[in-house]
Design a protein around this motif. Sequence first.
Motif, PDB file in Angstrom:
ATOM      1  N   ARG A   1      19.211  -1.413  -4.979  1.00 43.51           N
ATOM      2  CA  ARG A   1      18.829  -1.553  -3.572  1.00 43.51           C
ATOM      3  C   ARG A   1      17.624  -0.698  -3.241  1.00 43.51           C
ATOM      4  NH1 ARG A   1      19.718   1.507   0.862  1.00 43.51           N
ATOM      5  NH2 ARG A   1      19.645   0.439   2.864  1.00 43.51           N
ATOM      6  N   ASN A   2      17.458   0.407  -3.945  1.00 44.41           N
ATOM      7  CA  ASN A   2      16.384   1.353  -3.627  1.00 44.41           C
ATOM      8  C   ASN A   2      15.209   1.308  -4.596  1.00 44.41           C
ATOM      9  OD1 ASN A   2      17.883   2.342  -1.485  1.00 44.41           O
ATOM     10  ND2 ASN A   2      18.889   3.888  -2.725  1.00 44.41           N
ATOM     11  N   TYR A   3      15.232   0.424  -5.608  1.00 43.81           N
ATOM     12  CA  TYR A   3      14.195   0.484  -6.630  1.00 43.81           C
ATOM     13  C   TYR A   3      13.702  -0.883  -7.081  1.00 43.81           C
ATOM     14  CZ  TYR A   3      15.259   5.426  -7.284  1.00 43.81           C
ATOM     15  OH  TYR A   3      15.434   6.771  -7.084  1.00 43.81           O
ATOM     16  N   ILE A   4      12.391  -0.955  -7.309  1.00 40.51           N
ATOM     17  CA  ILE A   4      11.739  -2.035  -8.042  1.00 40.51           C
ATOM     18  C   ILE A   4      11.029  -1.372  -9.217  1.00 40.51           C
ATOM     19  CG2 ILE A   4       9.941  -3.806  -7.991  1.00 40.51           C
ATOM     20  CD1 ILE A   4      10.366  -3.981  -4.953  1.00 40.51           C
ATOM     21  N   VAL A   5      11.178  -1.906 -10.422  1.00 42.56           N
ATOM     22  CA  VAL A   5      10.526  -1.302 -11.575  1.00 42.56           C
ATOM     23  C   VAL A   5       9.499  -2.251 -12.176  1.00 42.56           C
ATOM     24  CG1 VAL A   5      12.558   0.097 -12.128  1.00 42.56           C
ATOM     25  CG2 VAL A   5      12.211  -2.095 -13.281  1.00 42.56           C
TER      26      VAL A   5
ATOM     27  N   PRO B   1       8.827  -1.843  13.367  1.00 37.19           N
ATOM     28  CA  PRO B   1       8.542  -2.575  12.138  1.00 37.19           C
ATOM     29  C   PRO B   1       7.335  -1.997  11.413  1.00 37.19           C
ATOM     30  CG  PRO B   1       7.914  -3.871  14.065  1.00 37.19           C
ATOM     31  CD  PRO B   1       8.683  -2.699  14.568  1.00 37.19           C
ATOM     32  N   ALA B   2       7.397  -1.966  10.079  1.00 28.04           N
ATOM     33  CA  ALA B   2       6.320  -1.380   9.269  1.00 28.04           C
ATOM     34  C   ALA B   2       5.158  -2.347   9.119  1.00 28.04           C
ATOM     35  CB  ALA B   2       6.855  -1.009   7.898  1.00 28.04           C
TER      36      ALA B   2
ATOM     37  N   SER C   1       8.506  -2.102   3.895  1.00 28.93           N
ATOM     38  CA  SER C   1       9.834  -2.140   3.291  1.00 28.93           C
ATOM     39  C   SER C   1       9.735  -2.588   1.837  1.00 28.93           C
ATOM     40  CB  SER C   1      10.738  -3.100   4.056  1.00 28.93           C
ATOM     41  OG  SER C   1      10.338  -4.449   3.828  1.00 28.93           O
ATOM     42  N   LEU C   2      10.734  -2.223   1.072  1.00 28.34           N
ATOM     43  CA  LEU C   2      10.762  -2.591  -0.340  1.00 28.34           C
ATOM     44  C   LEU C   2      10.810  -4.111  -0.501  1.00 28.34           C
ATOM     45  CD1 LEU C   2      10.807  -0.766  -2.876  1.00 28.34           C
ATOM     46  CD2 LEU C   2      13.248  -1.198  -3.043  1.00 28.34           C
TER      47      LEU C   2
ATOM     48  N   GLY D   1      13.217   6.697   2.888  1.00 23.77           N
ATOM     49  CA  GLY D   1      13.540   6.591   4.306  1.00 23.77           C
ATOM     50  C   GLY D   1      13.199   5.205   4.822  1.00 23.77           C
ATOM     51  N   LYS D   2      12.372   5.138   5.857  1.00 18.97           N
ATOM     52  CA  LYS D   2      11.951   3.839   6.388  1.00 18.97           C
ATOM     53  C   LYS D   2      10.643   3.369   5.748  1.00 18.97           C
ATOM     54  CE  LYS D   2       9.855   6.118  10.403  1.00 18.97           C
ATOM     55  NZ  LYS D   2       9.850   6.223  11.885  1.00 18.97           N
ATOM     56  N   TYR D   3      10.186   4.097   4.741  1.00 12.00           N
ATOM     57  CA  TYR D   3       8.967   3.740   4.020  1.00 12.00           C
ATOM     58  C   TYR D   3       9.291   3.372   2.573  1.00 12.00           C
ATOM     59  CZ  TYR D   3       7.051   6.337   7.993  1.00 12.00           C
ATOM     60  OH  TYR D   3       6.755   6.776   9.246  1.00 12.00           O
ATOM     61  N   SER D   4       8.248   3.135   1.770  1.00  7.77           N
ATOM     62  CA  SER D   4       8.390   2.910   0.334  1.00  7.77           C
ATOM     63  C   SER D   4       7.453   3.862  -0.400  1.00  7.77           C
ATOM     64  CB  SER D   4       8.039   1.465  -0.041  1.00  7.77           C
ATOM     65  OG  SER D   4       8.970   0.556   0.512  1.00  7.77           O
TER      66      SER D   4
END
Length: 247
Positions: A202-206, A133-134, A184-185, A167-170
């Motif tokens: 799923r992969n982005y927050i703006v 876990p991060a 995680s995001l 990957g497993k980071y942001s």
Amino acid sequence: MIHLKVLILEDSPDEANYLENFLRKQGCSDIRITTNLKDAVTAYDAELPDICLIDIYLANKPDGILFAETINEHREQRRPFIFLTSAGDSTTFRLAKFTSPYNYLLKPYNPLELEYAIELALSKFKQESTAPPAQAVAPVSDTLFIKKGNLLQRIAFDDIRYIEVDGKYSKVVCPAEKFVIQQSLKDLQAQLPPVQFCRVHRNYIVNVKQVTKINTFNNEIFFKDGESLFFSRRYIDEFLQAFKIFK
């Protein structure tokens, strides 16, 4: 590959036969072939394969991208997938990239390339599944602190353009610099002001303050410096609520 359960989404009979013959030569017997998005989703839900081999364009429509997005929405039941396509243009690649495929092969590919692509995809998925876990990074007021070496660097919310999965980071992307953090995001979004930061994929927050144009036809967002990224139709309604829209 003897005990591997494989789902194929491919509307070309020749390509589907090639994939099936290849897999059977590798000892794989649990193979499901589908030719359209609806059947692929049904098969995925019913059988939960170990890996999916996906053609991007079905009847000239990018239904393979939609299937990948559906796989990503399964969360705990998400499985690795590989894109197989004859489309070598950058737009197709960018659309595919935003779904975080585990590999991407251009047709025609040889058997060894396919074998290695499947092996790498399964290995990457296994590593993600067993990752620890991060650690959280807590924001302060209208800023957040990001650890960089032995320093904690303060970043203003307004200076963040967008945040993406890495990957497993942001990865926190600012106009002048990018920062990779062990969080995680989803957890990071919970610590940001919701009126300013919206999930668009799923992969982005703006950061809505950084957005200058939105192409609702091509699902593309443009930022102040001209950079752009694609958003998912799943998030469009919530995203547009962040703006006052006049027609």
